[in-house]
Design a protein around this motif. Structure first.
Motif, PDB file in Angstrom:
ATOM      1  N   ASN A  66      27.240  30.471  81.163  1.00 38.32           N
ATOM      2  CA  ASN A  66      28.089  29.301  80.913  1.00 38.32           C
ATOM      3  C   ASN A  66      27.342  27.975  81.045  1.00 38.32           C
ATOM      4  O   ASN A  66      27.896  26.913  80.782  1.00 38.32           O
ATOM      5  N   GLN A  67      26.081  28.043  81.473  1.00 34.97           N
ATOM      6  CA  GLN A  67      25.256  26.834  81.580  1.00 34.97           C
ATOM      7  C   GLN A  67      24.383  26.624  80.347  1.00 34.97           C
ATOM      8  O   GLN A  67      23.614  25.661  80.302  1.00 34.97           O
ATOM      9  N   LEU A  68      24.501  27.519  79.359  1.00 36.66           N
ATOM     10  CA  LEU A  68      23.642  27.473  78.180  1.00 36.66           C
ATOM     11  C   LEU A  68      24.403  27.017  76.944  1.00 36.66           C
ATOM     12  O   LEU A  68      25.626  27.172  76.843  1.00 36.66           O
ATOM     13  N   SER A  69      23.659  26.462  75.979  1.00 39.34           N
ATOM     14  CA  SER A  69      24.235  26.115  74.685  1.00 39.34           C
ATOM     15  C   SER A  69      24.427  27.390  73.861  1.00 39.34           C
ATOM     16  O   SER A  69      23.929  28.472  74.226  1.00 39.34           O
ATOM     17  N   GLY A  70      25.129  27.248  72.741  1.00 41.34           N
ATOM     18  CA  GLY A  70      25.335  28.397  71.854  1.00 41.34           C
ATOM     19  C   GLY A  70      24.025  28.981  71.364  1.00 41.34           C
ATOM     20  O   GLY A  70      23.856  30.209  71.310  1.00 41.34           O
TER      21      GLY A  70
END
Length: 384
Positions: A158-162
């Motif tokens: 949830n801390q990463l971009s797509g």
């Protein structure tokens, strides 16, 4: 078929896998007792390093075929060989389980564990396979380098971009196999702009790393952008297989033409005029293509692509020009799409110029007869 003995060996690793599918069938039984033929006698070969897209609408059999390759579904008949090794054979009851096929799989939602760090997500399939610590560490290091995500290992999904999540999901798939990766509509849950970016990244990574890819989608634009070869599926059969430009320009029948890109499809008939076979259409006669030269008189479909029409061509410049009325205008940035009524037929046309037509405008249009393609309404089913 139940109780198949597994083959207790792994598929040897090479640079890309080739795949041979022969006579594959998979039927499901509905609650009302009727049978659904999800895969109905499909035969297909895929070369090492090829990017193949399985394209079709919901229920066409594409996901079932992918799951049979992965070992997540057991076919009713046929054989599957990966890199020369039989992983399924109904006749001899051979079945290699999923964890021994050395296949990576990337799912629609990426299926990253939210409570695990990126390192733990990538390590998870190796842990399930019982890989020793030294091999595990080397495999993880290699995919982190390949995907350029070494700096993300202590973060959570949830801390990463797509784009970063896609790279992690691909890294996890490649830990299982950097040679054969199956993709189950991995870009369907992101918005159009992000999807375009991720699609480009995936294409670049495939060309750089050279793995064999089988990609399931119902998105025609996605298929055209990614594929070395498109397999169009319908009703459990292969409707057509070929390079993207071949499937687009020379669809096998009207069903494929309607599914791949925008197409104008007109009812037509093959008739004899003074002993010469011609295709009779609402706009006049069209020359018979060589593929239909020996066909008996009867119903056909004539296809034209929107970009093949020329708008604003006068009868003086082209005696075959047809007069029409604009029914709909859709501005799409670099081009404008029109629906123009010609002799009671609504034709979709695409203009790349700066013409500004409005609904109700009268306009002359023309198309080169060579850009009209006569097709069978549907062709016989077959493999590829």
């Amino acid at each position: 078929m139940t109780g198949l003995p597994p083959l207790l060996m792994d598929i040897p690793m090479q640079n890309g896998y080739d795949i041979e599918i022969s006579g594959l069938r998979k039927h499901y039984q509905r609650r009302d007792g009727t049978s659904v033929r999800a895969i109905d006698d499909i035969s297909l070969t895929i070369a090492k390093g090829e990017f193949v897209v399985l394209l079709g609408s919901s229920g066409c059999g594409k996901t079932t075929l992918l799951r049979c390759l992965a070992g997540l579904e057991t076919p009713d008949a046929g054989t599957i060989r990966i890199n020369g090794q039989t992983v399924f054979d109904a006749a001899s009851q051979q079945l290699v389980p999923p964890n021994r096929r050395r296949i990576g799989m990337m799912f629609q939602s990426y299926a990253l564990w939210p409570h695990m760090t990126i390192h733990e997500n990538i390590r998870f399939p190796l842990k399930m396979q019982g890989v020793d610590k030294a091999t595990e560490a080397e495999k993880i290091r290699r995919v982190l380098d390949m995907m350029h995500i070494g700096d993300l290992v202590q973060q959570y999904p949830n801390q990463l971009s797509g784009g970063q999540q896609q790279r992690v999901a691909l890294a996890r798939a490649m830990v299982c196999s950097d040679n054969l990766i199956l993709f189950d509509e991995p870009l369907s849950n992101v918005d159009a702009k992000v999807r375009d970016h991720l699609r480009t990244e995936l294409s670049v990574m495939h060309k750089r790393l050279g793995f064999t890819a089988i990609y399931v989608t119902h998105d025609q634009e996605e298929a055209m952008a990614l594929a070395d070869r498109i397999i169009v599926l319908g009703g459990g059969h292969i409707w057509q297989a070929g390079a993207p430009h071949e499937v687009y320009a020379r669809p096998r029948d009207a069903r494929v033409a309607a599914f791949i890109g925008a197409a104008n499809l007109l009812p037509a008939r093959l008739v004899l005029r003074d002993g010469t076979p011609v295709v009779d259409t609402p706009f006049g006669d069209v020359a018979v293509p060589a593929a239909l030269a020996d066909r008996a008189e009867g119903e056909l479909v004539v296809m034209s692509r929107p970009e093949s029409w020329r708008i604003g061509v006068t009868p003086e410049a082209n005696p075959q020009a047809l007069r029409g009325t604009v029914q709909l205008v859709t501005h799409l940035g670099p081009h404008t799409d029109y629906i123009i009524d010609i002799r009671g037929q609504e034709m979709r046309m695409r203009d790349y110029g700066h013409r500004r037509l409005a609904i109700g405008d009268e306009v002359w249009c023309a198309i080169d007869p060579a850009d009209l393609l006569a097709l069978e309404p549907r062709a016989a089913e077959g493999g590829a």
